[in-house]
Design an enzyme around this catalytic site. Structure first.
Site, PDB file in Angstrom:
ATOM      1  N   HIS A   1     -76.867 -77.740   1.419  1.00 33.55           N
ATOM      2  CA  HIS A   1     -77.067 -78.322  -0.351  1.00 33.55           C
ATOM      3  C   HIS A   1     -77.819 -79.448   0.009  1.00 33.55           C
ATOM      4  O   HIS A   1     -76.492 -80.211  -0.131  1.00 33.55           O
ATOM      5  CB  HIS A   1     -77.571 -76.936  -1.265  1.00 33.55           C
TER       6      HIS A   1
ATOM      7  N   GLY B   1     -65.872 -94.361 -15.068  1.00 36.46           N
ATOM      8  CA  GLY B   1     -65.065 -94.435 -13.714  1.00 36.46           C
ATOM      9  C   GLY B   1     -65.722 -95.172 -12.953  1.00 36.46           C
ATOM     10  O   GLY B   1     -66.183 -96.876 -13.657  1.00 36.46           O
TER      11      GLY B   1
ATOM     12  N   GLY C   1     -66.621 -88.681  -3.507  1.00 35.41           N
ATOM     13  CA  GLY C   1     -67.340 -88.354  -3.504  1.00 35.41           C
ATOM     14  C   GLY C   1     -67.607 -89.195  -4.705  1.00 35.41           C
ATOM     15  O   GLY C   1     -67.316 -89.812  -6.035  1.00 35.41           O
TER      16      GLY C   1
END
Lengths: 303, 303
Positions: free
Chosen positions: B80, B161, B170
């Site tokens: 996915h 961030g 990630g």
């Protein structure tokens, strides 16, 4: 959480003041009104409300008492079968209640109502005391005008109240039943004979689907006819089966379904069942609907 | 009453211990779990829960923190698309909340998550800061392996961030969106080309229905193929229209719909809409469902 529904029908559908009187009474109890409609042609008021079993039972008693005060059956005429001022009082378990709970409430309400007002009461549907009284049409057969004679037949011993006819208020049927789905199918024709033939094909009494009552009706103001249906057990005979059978029977006359009409409200389970049928989703249940998980009284719920 | 839903997806779908960790965290908050599924093939966990906005936001933060601790993206493989340990965190307004409310929650959650863990965050769908980030597929393009390079492109300045790639965790997408309906249509054939052609015909990106995403998928264990669909705006493009268009396109190949599968949950309004369509009831709304009137926060409710 327990939720009970009550759908009393009163024999007054023309006087706007009567509707206001019902609203005043309803406003005194912590119940929620789902529907309150007056039908002048039927000369009949139809009221649907829900709440806790206690609130619903008390509110039903107060509504019935007010209707007994206001309605004189000796003056009543209308196009719907009826036998009393408070014609029928069905209790319907919606959530957290069993049929047996609803039957117990119907019996307690019926006894109290009958004794307080001196009105003969018969119990019907799941509250019936014999199978011959299950069907409301059998209980009401003869209507107001025939009740004095009917009460003298040994088979029609009352379930509560006096065995004597009450001329002013007539007779009342008190019942417990599952939610009933009232559904009208408009056909693309003005031919009443077609509607009647289809109704005869789908209704249980003449060979059709179990739990389906149906009749053909002329809706003159639209130039159409309809198959008017009641589904008394939507779990065993769901809406889609009744409607698709109407569609199949109509096809032999080259008649399409123009549109359908839902009368009143329908349980979520009946809606999710139809969704699962038409969209071919095997085993779809109401739990797949987000809002199902927001309902009060769900054991798992922590919100 | 305000009800918010959150559907975080985490990049771990094989370790039963991870599922247990999620359950422990979920158990600490007053939320209701609607779904928690691990897909080993996708190597992905999918979690759906609802509750008050405060509880859902706090629970989402705690789940994400635990996932960041447990998952190392350098070791992740699965079928996915994904770009982070906490891959996507969409917030969905269910009741008593607007899209703007959900967007504000997504932005607050995203900023807090990004700063706490030092993970780059992009906002998507209704929370997006530019149209090029609305579609999750665009945000995630390149996946985990391509994110270090993507973060150096000026067009992919982070929404919260650090601008630097986080090798262990990630990148995370945080969004706000309407309830999405995920619906798979199984066809009566094993020919994947047919499923792909039908998917191309119905999905918006190649000329089909607005708000429909679709792809053809081989379901080898059943010997069937499916058209797997997401409906991102069920009010404008309802389920019935997508499914009936699949049926029409399938007919040209002589292929029937075998059955359909609803993934996750569906809003009541989508179910009542389909009911109204198939049963030809004009203007049917969710208010005709009895349970609608039992939902918390209904202004009229007195029960």
């Amino acid at each position: 959480m327990q939720i009970l529904e009550c759908v009393p029908n009163f024999s007054e559908g023309r006087d706007p003041g009567f509707r206001e009187e019902l609203e005043v009474v309803l406003g005194r109890f912590p119940v929620k009104i789902l529907d309150l409609s007056m039908d002048p042609d039927h000369n009949r008021a139809d009221c649907t409300f829900i709440g806790s079993p206690e609130a619903v039972e008390e509110c039903a008693a107060a509504l019935a008492a007010r209707a007994v005060e206001l309605i004189d059956m000796r003056l009543h005429a209308g196009n719907h079968p009826r036998m009393g001022a408070v014609d029928v009082v069905p209790f319907v378990p919606i959530r957290g209640l069993t049929t047996a709970d609803a039957v117990a409430i119907a019996h307690r309400f019926g006894k109290s109502f009958a004794e307080r007002h001196g009105i003969p009461v018969f119990y019907y549907e799941d509250a019936c005391t014999s199978e011959g009284r299950r069907n409301l049409a059998d209980v009401r057969r003869g209507e107001y005008e025939g009740m004095a004679a009917k009460l003298q037949e040994s088979v029609w011993t009352v379930d509560a109240g006096p065995q004597a006819f009450n001329e002013r208020s007539g007779v009342t049927a008190v019942g417990a039943r599952m939610p009933l789905i009232a559904f009208n199918v408009y056909l693309g024709t003005g031919d009443l004979a077609v509607a009647k033939a289809i109704a005869a094909a789908v209704r249980h009494s003449s060979g059709g689907l179990r739990g389906v009552k149906a009749m053909g009706i002329d809706v003159a103001e639209r130039g159409l006819v309809q198959v008017s249906m009641n589904l008394v057990d939507y779990r065993r005979t769901p809406i889609h089966r009744a409607v698709e059978l109407v569609r199949i029977e109509a096809a032999r006359y080259g008649v399409p379904i123009k549109e359908c009409e839902l009368v009143g409200l329908v349980p979520l389970e009946a809606v999710s069942d139809a969704f699962g049928f038409y969209l071919q989703v095997p085993g779809l249940s109401a739990e797949r609907v987000i809002e199902y998980h927001l309902l009060p009284g769900d054991e798992e719920a922590t919100v």
